[in-house]
Write an enzyme that holds these catalytic residues in place. Structure first.
Site, mmCIF file in Angstrom:
data_model
loop_
_atom_site.group_PDB
_atom_site.id
_atom_site.type_symbol
_atom_site.label_atom_id
_atom_site.label_comp_id
_atom_site.label_asym_id
_atom_site.label_seq_id
_atom_site.Cartn_x
_atom_site.Cartn_y
_atom_site.Cartn_z
ATOM 1 N N SER A 9 13.230 -0.719 -47.584
ATOM 2 C CA SER A 9 13.448 0.484 -48.212
ATOM 3 C C SER A 9 14.340 1.574 -47.432
ATOM 4 C CB SER A 9 12.361 1.295 -49.021
ATOM 5 O OG SER A 9 11.625 1.585 -47.878
ATOM 6 N N LYS A 10 14.952 2.141 -48.079
ATOM 7 C CA LYS A 10 15.850 3.456 -47.172
ATOM 8 C C LYS A 10 15.043 4.235 -46.497
ATOM 9 C CE LYS A 10 20.342 5.634 -47.686
ATOM 10 N NZ LYS A 10 20.837 4.734 -47.005
ATOM 11 N N ARG A 11 13.731 4.350 -46.797
ATOM 12 C CA ARG A 11 12.885 5.175 -46.086
ATOM 13 C C ARG A 11 12.502 4.612 -44.552
ATOM 14 N NH1 ARG A 11 10.159 4.978 -50.809
ATOM 15 N NH2 ARG A 11 8.567 3.412 -49.902
#
Length: 506
Positions: free
Chosen positions: A272-274
């Site tokens: 994920s982009k996190r």
């Protein structure tokens, strides 16, 4: 034999995810390996998540990656014929099965949904959002899986349905899912998959805004576009029984399904982009080569088989070796170090012209380059820098970062020039020897090989005593390429100037 037809069907929600690129790549490789057709379809029925301009970005990313599709939508001006689509005026549609944009086909999906209602395999649902929310809250409180309770199927009369329709009461259309039935299919990657229909919700087919859900639109399109194999991410595995029920309700033959593994972070959480970049565009902007990204993405869940040690593949080799049977079931870890290594392998093989073409845009963004003297910005000089850097370069955004001394005047500390415990006099003598040896080499003979030969000859058994002070004088750094490489890049005059500058410290 039925001709293979596969599709990449992204939603225009912002950018092409690296996982989406892998899905597109696996579809592309499967089609090319089997002499089939690979087409592009834009699934834009979820208008709340639609991002302006993302269709164009998706197409541009696919084109950049070299994944040429045989049918679908193209940027306007990229093909000779086609027609403009009303929802995407910058897009043209080509091919025999199109248009390949779902928002252009709303009447078609509604027709098929109403056909299922007429066959008693789907029904109108007039439940208001407030009722559905309370139902979900109660089911969650009772530790039950949130599912529609079939109220409109069981409790709303035919007369009431007709009245609601005549008065334009908002409605959805839901699929009537049978009870107590095992729905099974053979997944080309995961083998036999079975799910009890009691765990499947009466899914919405047409939303209250008139748009179809993914489930209906993808099934209708895959049938009409004659898709033979649906190769998609593992996250769609739970939806497959719903799709099989739809194929059965329409009396259509379902395609074969293959669900590829999730992409994972190093800690095994879902990518994920996190935790880092996930858009293909991010990696383009960092200077990764398309050949390296394709090579890396192909290996995220697939390998050519037991015993193979090959890790660098051209596109032709991937087409030749790719098989769905060799795609793993387990999640694939996105290892950035592996991508760096693969990209570095491609960089090492590049000729000077290719290095320069790829690196120049990144040099032009760096202060140490823009502020450098004119002679440090010309093509010949940069090609020399890159010839030295390419052996250690992971991506083009790193160009020059570890070797700023090629562009900036060095300021070295006197103590740093010392090799082990040699005295000041010995350091001075070492630098003077280097300067004398280099002064005797003509400009036309100023090559890495010649510089190395002459300096090593002068150093004799005490290489460190000669080469360390020279390297530090030229670079001002503890770590750098060899003094032969640095001197070759800097040229005779600049090399002599930097040695003289260091000698002033004594």
């Amino acid at each position: 034999m039925e001709k293979i037809r596969v599709r990449f069907a992204p939603s225009p929600t912002g950018y092409l995810h690296i996982g989406g690129l892998r899905t597109a790549l696996y579809n592309y490789l499967f089609a090319k390996k089997n002499g089939g057709t690979f087409f592009l379809r834009i699934e834009d029925t979820d208008r709340k998540r639609y991002v302006e301009g993302s269709v164009e970005k998706l197409i541009q990313s696919l084109v950049w990656a070299g994944l040429k599709y045989d049918e679908g939508v193209y940027l306007k001006g990229s093909v000779a014929d086609g027609k403009e689509l009303k929802n995407y005026p910058a897009i043209v549609e080509v091919g025999d099965h199109g248009p390949y944009v779902q928002s252009e086909r709303l009447d078609l999906y509604k027709k098929y949904a109403e056909e299922l209602v007429a066959k008693k395999m789907a029904y109108y649902c007039f439940c208001e959002p407030e009722r559905l929310e309370k139902l979900r809250e109660q089911q969650t409180k009772d530790k039950q899986a949130p599912m529609y309770d079939k109220y409109c199927l069981l409790s709303v009369s035919e007369a009431e349905i007709n009245k609601n329709l005549k008065t334009n009461c908002p409605y959805t259309i839901r699929l009537k899912v049978p009870s107590d039935e095992v729905i099974g299919f053979d997944d080309l990657i995961r083998g036999k998959v079975s799910i009890n229909s009691n765990t499947i919700d009466d899914q919405v087919l047409i939303k209250s805004d008139g748009f179809p859900t993914y489930h209906l639109a993808s099934v209708v399109d895959d049938h009409l576009m004659e898709t033979t194999h649906v190769i998609r991410g593992e996250e769609w595995l739970p939806s497959t029984p719903k799709h099989i029920l739809l194929y059965r309700a329409f009396g259509w033959q379902a395609p074969q399904f293959a669900h590829i593994p999730l992409l994972l972070n190093p800690d095994k959480s879902k990518l994920s982009k996190r935790q880092g970049d996930v858009a293909v565009e991010d990696y383009i902007n960092k200077g990764y080569l398309k050949e390296a990204i394709i090579n890396f993405v192909a290996l995220l869940g697939w390998n050519p088989g037991e015993g193979s040690t090959q890790e660098i593949f051209s596109m032709d080799e991937l087409v030749e070796k790719f098989e769905l049977a060799k795609v793993h079931k387990a999640g694939a870890v996105f290892d950035l170090k592996k991508l760096d290594w693969i990209n570095g392998q491609y960089i090492k093989k590049m000729a000077a012209d290719g290095l320069y073409e790829n690196a120049l845009p990144f040099f032009e963004k760096k202060d140490f380059f823009t502020q450098a003297s004119v002679d440090k910005k010309n093509e010949e000089y940069l090609k020399k820098v890159l010839t030295v850097e390419k052996e250690r370069l992971a991506k083009f955004s790193d160009v020059g970062e570890e070797n700023r001394f090629f562009f900036q005047n060095t300021v070295c500390e006197k103590e740093m020039l010392r090799w082990k415990k040699i005295t000041d006099e010995e350091v001075q003598k070492s630098l003077e020897t280097s300067q004398k040896v280099l002064a005797e080499i003509a400009e036309k003979d100023w090559t890495k090989e010649n510089l190395e030969a002459k300096l090593l000859e002068a150093a004799g058994d005490k290489r460190g005593d000669l080469l360390w002070p020279l390297r530090v004088a030229l670079t001002g750094a503890q770590k750098s390429p060899s003094p032969f490489e640095v001197a070759w890049v800097l040229g005779k005059n600049e090399t002599s100037r930097r040695i003289s500058q260091a000698l002033k410290l004594f």
